[in-house]
Design an enzyme around this catalytic site. Structure first.
Site, short mmCIF file in Angstrom:
data_model
loop_
_atom_site.label_atom_id
_atom_site.label_comp_id
_atom_site.label_asym_id
_atom_site.label_seq_id
_atom_site.Cartn_x
_atom_site.Cartn_y
_atom_site.Cartn_z
N ASP A 18 2.52 5.30 6.03
CA ASP A 18 2.39 3.84 6.06
C ASP A 18 1.00 3.44 6.56
OD1 ASP A 18 3.11 1.21 5.83
OD2 ASP A 18 4.51 1.21 7.52
N HIS A 35 -4.84 3.20 -0.99
CA HIS A 35 -3.93 4.19 -1.59
C HIS A 35 -4.71 5.44 -2.02
CE1 HIS A 35 -0.67 1.47 -1.18
NE2 HIS A 35 -1.03 0.64 -2.15
N LEU A 129 5.42 26.79 0.89
CA LEU A 129 5.81 25.44 1.36
C LEU A 129 6.58 24.75 0.24
CD1 LEU A 129 5.26 23.02 3.50
CD2 LEU A 129 3.60 22.27 1.80
C1 FPP Z 1 2.22 2.54 2.55
O1 FPP Z 1 1.08 1.79 2.70
C2 FPP Z 1 2.15 3.53 1.51
C3 FPP Z 1 2.70 3.43 0.27
C4 FPP Z 1 3.37 2.23 -0.26
C5 FPP Z 1 2.74 4.53 -0.67
C6 FPP Z 1 2.15 5.83 -0.22
C7 FPP Z 1 1.18 6.25 -1.23
C8 FPP Z 1 0.16 7.10 -1.01
C9 FPP Z 1 -0.04 7.81 0.25
C10 FPP Z 1 -0.86 7.36 -2.04
C11 FPP Z 1 -0.36 7.99 -3.27
C12 FPP Z 1 0.51 9.14 -3.05
C13 FPP Z 1 0.37 10.31 -3.66
C14 FPP Z 1 1.39 11.36 -3.47
C15 FPP Z 1 -0.76 10.62 -4.52
P1 FPP Z 1 1.22 0.22 2.62
O2 FPP Z 1 0.63 -0.20 1.33
O3 FPP Z 1 2.63 -0.19 2.83
O4 FPP Z 1 0.31 -0.20 3.83
P2 FPP Z 1 0.42 -1.52 4.71
O5 FPP Z 1 1.76 -1.50 5.37
O6 FPP Z 1 -0.72 -1.37 5.68
O7 FPP Z 1 0.22 -2.67 3.78
#
Ligand code: FPP
Length: 236
Positions: A18, A35, A129
Site C-alpha cells: 500500500d 505503481h 520460492l
Molecule cells: C496500493 O497503492 C497498491 C495497489 C493498488 C496495487 C499494487 C500494485 C503494485 C505494487 C504495482 C504493480 C504490481 C505488480 C505485481 C507488477 P495505492 O494506490 O492504494 O496507494 P495510496 O493508498 O497511497 O493511494
C-alpha cells in the site's frame, strides 16, 4: 536467514502493498509513477524473500475492489502487470520462483489470463520460492467460491471440516501465512486472505510500498521473531 539454525523464521509472508499513490503525490507525480516504482519494489522484495529464507510470498497486487478505481488507473495497473510478467518471468524462473495466481484472473481478459497460466505452467517445478500473486482477489469471494465448489463436489455436510474446506480455497496446498505485512501505515485487512490469516502475526510499517527494501523485510521478520505465537492456547 537462509540455512540458519536459530528460531524458525516465517515460512509464508503475505504483503498488502500500500502507498503507491501517496508516494507519487508526495513527489508531484501521477499515480502511475507510484505503481511503476511499486513494481520495482516487488522485484526487490522477491529477491529479498529468497535471500531471507522465506518459502512462500503472497503479494496483494490487485483487489476485487480495485476495479472501482478510475478506468485510466485500472488500465495502468493492468498494463504494468502484463509488462511485469513478460519482463520478469525469465529472471524469476532462473531464480527458482514458482508462480501461482489466485483471484479472478479472467477479469483481466483472455490475453493476460493466458499469459499468467503459461507462466504458472513454466515455473511449476521450481521450489526455491512460491510467489502467490493475488490478482482481482477478494477474501470473501474466495470463501464463497470454496463453498460453491464443496457443494458442487457433492460433499456431505458432516464430511466438511476446516481442513477439507481449506482444500477448496484458491490457496489449497499452500500453508497459511505466518506473517502479514502492510505498508503505508494503514492497519486493515481489506478483504485479503480472510480465512488464511486467522493466526497470522501482523506487522504494520509506515514505509510506503515503493520505498520498501530488503532491510524493511528483515525488520518485519525480526519483529515476527520477537512475537509469541499461541494459536489460541496459553503461554508455554
Ligand atoms: C496500493 O497503492 C497498491 C495497489 C493498488 C496495487 C499494487 C500494485 C503494485 C505494487 C504495482 C504493480 C504490481 C505488480 C505485481 C507488477 P495505492 O494506490 O492504494 O496507494 P495510496 O493508498 O497511497 O493511494
Amino acid at each position: 536467514m537462509a540455512g540458519s539454525s536459530s528460531l524458525p523464521g516465517p515460512r509464508h509472508v503475505a504483503v498488502i502493498m500500500d502507498g503507491n499513490g501517496r508516494w507519487a503525490a508526495a513527489r508531484g507525480l501521477p499515480r502511475a509513477a507510484g505503481h511503476r516504482e511499486g513494481a520495482k519494489a516487488v522485484r526487490r522484495t522477491i529477491e529479498a524473500a529468497i535471500d531471507q529464507g522465506v518459502e512462500y510470498l503472497t503479494l496483494f497486487a490487485f483487489s476485487s475492489e480495485n476495479w472501482r478505481r478510475p478506468a485510466e488507473e485500472v488500465t495502468d495497473l493492468t498494463f504494468l502487470l502484463k509488462h511485469y510478467v513478460r519482463a520478469e518471468l525469465a529472471e524469476m524462473h532462473a531464480q527458482g520462483v514458482r508462480l501461482k495466481v489466485i483471484g479472478e484472473r479472467e477479469r483481466f481478459g483472455p490475453n493476460l489470463a493466458g499469459e499468467l497460466a503459461a507462466a504458472e505452467a513454466r515455473t511449476a517445478n521450481n521450489s526455491r520460492l512460491t510467489l502467490v500473486m493475488a490478482l482481482s482477489y477478494g477474501g470473501r469471494a474466495d470463501i464463497v467460491t470454496a463453498a460453491r465448489r464443496a457443494m458442487q463436489a457433492g460433499l456431505a455436510p458432516e464430511a466438511l471440516s476446516e481442513d477439507v474446506f481449506a482444500g477448496f480455497l484458491s490457496t489449497a496446498g499452500i500453508p497459511d501465512p505466518d506473517l502479514l505485512i502492510r505498508t503505508s501505515g494503514e492497519q486493515r485487512i481489506s478483504n485479503f486472505l480472510l480465512w488464511q490469516l486467522a493466526y497470522a502475526e501482523m506487522v504494520f510499517t509506515p514505509v510506503l510500498w515503493p520505498d520498501f527494501t530488503a532491510d524493511d523485510l528483515a525488520a518485519a521478520l525480526a519483529e515476527y521473531g520477537s512475537r509469541e505465537r499461541r494459536f489460541g492456547a496459553r503461554p508455554a
